[in-house]
Scaffold this motif. Sequence first.
Motif, short mmCIF file in Angstrom:
data_model
loop_
_atom_site.label_atom_id
_atom_site.label_comp_id
_atom_site.label_asym_id
_atom_site.label_seq_id
_atom_site.Cartn_x
_atom_site.Cartn_y
_atom_site.Cartn_z
N MET A 98 -1.94 4.45 9.70
CA MET A 98 -0.97 5.33 9.06
C MET A 98 0.42 5.17 9.67
N VAL A 99 0.50 5.13 11.00
CA VAL A 99 1.80 5.00 11.65
C VAL A 99 2.37 3.60 11.46
N GLY A 100 1.54 2.57 11.66
CA GLY A 100 2.02 1.21 11.51
C GLY A 100 2.56 0.93 10.12
N CYS A 101 1.84 1.40 9.11
CA CYS A 101 2.30 1.19 7.73
C CYS A 101 3.59 1.94 7.45
N ALA A 152 -8.41 -5.79 4.07
CA ALA A 152 -8.13 -4.80 3.04
C ALA A 152 -6.73 -4.22 3.17
N ARG A 153 -6.12 -4.35 4.34
CA ARG A 153 -4.76 -3.84 4.53
C ARG A 153 -3.73 -4.70 3.80
N ALA A 154 -4.13 -5.88 3.33
CA ALA A 154 -3.20 -6.73 2.60
C ALA A 154 -2.70 -6.04 1.34
N SER A 155 -3.56 -5.31 0.67
CA SER A 155 -3.14 -4.63 -0.56
C SER A 155 -2.16 -3.50 -0.25
N THR A 156 -2.35 -2.84 0.90
CA THR A 156 -1.40 -1.80 1.30
C THR A 156 -0.04 -2.41 1.60
N ALA A 157 -0.05 -3.54 2.33
CA ALA A 157 1.20 -4.23 2.64
C ALA A 157 1.92 -4.64 1.36
N LEU A 199 5.30 4.88 -0.82
CA LEU A 199 4.57 5.50 0.28
C LEU A 199 3.29 6.19 -0.16
N ASP A 200 3.10 6.33 -1.47
CA ASP A 200 1.82 6.87 -1.97
C ASP A 200 0.64 6.00 -1.53
N ALA A 201 0.91 4.74 -1.23
CA ALA A 201 -0.15 3.82 -0.80
C ALA A 201 -0.79 4.25 0.50
N LEU A 202 -0.12 5.13 1.27
CA LEU A 202 -0.66 5.56 2.55
C LEU A 202 -1.68 6.68 2.41
N PRO A 248 -13.17 4.95 5.29
CA PRO A 248 -11.97 4.25 5.75
C PRO A 248 -10.73 4.93 5.18
N ALA A 249 -9.77 5.20 6.03
CA ALA A 249 -8.62 5.96 5.55
C ALA A 249 -7.38 5.65 6.36
N LEU A 250 -6.24 5.78 5.71
CA LEU A 250 -4.96 5.87 6.40
C LEU A 250 -4.67 7.36 6.57
N CYS A 251 -4.13 7.98 5.52
CA CYS A 251 -4.02 9.44 5.52
C CYS A 251 -5.04 9.99 4.54
N HIS A 252 -5.92 10.85 5.01
CA HIS A 252 -6.86 11.52 4.13
C HIS A 252 -6.29 12.89 3.79
N ARG A 253 -6.12 13.14 2.50
CA ARG A 253 -5.47 14.37 2.06
C ARG A 253 -6.52 15.44 1.75
#
Length: 326
Positions: free
Chosen positions: A156-159, A181-186, A288-291, A314-319
Motif C-alpha cells: 500500500m505504501v510503496g504503490c 500480480a503487482r504488475a497490473s497495479t503498476a 489511486l482506486d487501484a490501491l 491478498p490485499a493492498l488496502c482492504h476497505r
Amino acid sequence: MNRTARAFWIGSPGHGEIREVTLPDPAEGEVVVRSLYSGVSRGTETLVFRGGVPGSQHAVMRAPFQEGDFPAPVKYGYLNVGVVEEGAEELVGRTVFSLFPHQTRFVVPASAVTVVPDSVPAGRAVLAGTVETAVNALWDAAPLVGDRIAVVGGGMVGCSVAALLNRFPGVRVQLVDADPARASTAEALGVGFASPEEALDGCDLVVHASATEQGLARSLELLTAEGTVLELSWYGDRKVSLPLGEAFHSRRLVIRSSQVGTVSPRRANRSYADRLALALELLADPALDALVTGESAFEELPEVMPRLASGAIPALCHRVSYDKSA
C-alpha cells in the motif's frame, strides 16, 4: 441521550471481536461522526493484530484514538471516512476523514476531522493516511527532476509513493516486487514494473517498502554511487541483517529512515493538518482506486482480519463498508 455504537477490538493476539460501546454526549467543539468506510492498513495493522509490536515501541505505535494497550485487548486503526451528524454547523452533513479505528459511530474534537474535497469519492478517501505517509516520504527523499528511482515493495505504501513519483517530470519510476500480480497495479498507476532480479540499477534513489531483509539488500544493489535508500519499512520485533561490507563504503551509499509520525524536517513550516489536507487533494486522481483491492462489511471483520494477517486474502488496502451498520 443514550448513544451506542459498535467497535472492532483485538481481544487477544490473532482474535478480533465486535463490542458494543456507549458514546458520550458531544461537548462544545466536538462532532458526532457516522462511519461510511474504514481501511485496514495491511502492513502495520495486521502486525498489531498478530501481537507483533515490540514492548519498546508500545508508546510510539499508539494510534491517536486507540483504546487499550498492546498487545491486547486493544482497539486499533486510523483510516476512517464518515459523515458528520452533529456538531459545528459548517461540518454537519460533510464527509470527513479522521484517524479513528473501526467503529460505527464516534465522538471526536472537530479539529480531529478533515473535510474530504468534493473531487474525492468517500470510498477512495480511506487511502488518505497512506498517501500522507507517501507525501512525508517524498518530502524526506527530495527527488529531483530526471532522477532514476525504484520503489521496492508494491504494498500500500510503496504503490502510493510510486503513484506520486510518477507526477515528477522526467523521472524514471519502476515498482519492484516479487509478486508478478503487482504488475497490473503498476500499470494502473502508470509506472514501470520489474521483479527484483530484473530491476533497473543505477538508481539515484530507492524507496524501500517491502519490510523484508532481502528487499533492503536488493535496494542497496540498485543504487548508483552516492545514492540513497529511503527506508519506509517497519519490522516490528524482527532483526534485519544488511550487507554493509564490499562496496557499501567506497560507493558512499546512504540509508535513511522515514516515518509519518513526524512531519519531515524539510517541511518544518507545514503542520500535520497541512500534510493531511494535501494528501486528500492528491486523492482526486482516479488511478489511486487501484490501491483498494477488496471490501467487506464491518460485521465481517472478526473473520476477515485473520485472513488478511495470514495473507489468505491478498490485499493492498482492504476497505470496510458500514452501509448496513448504522
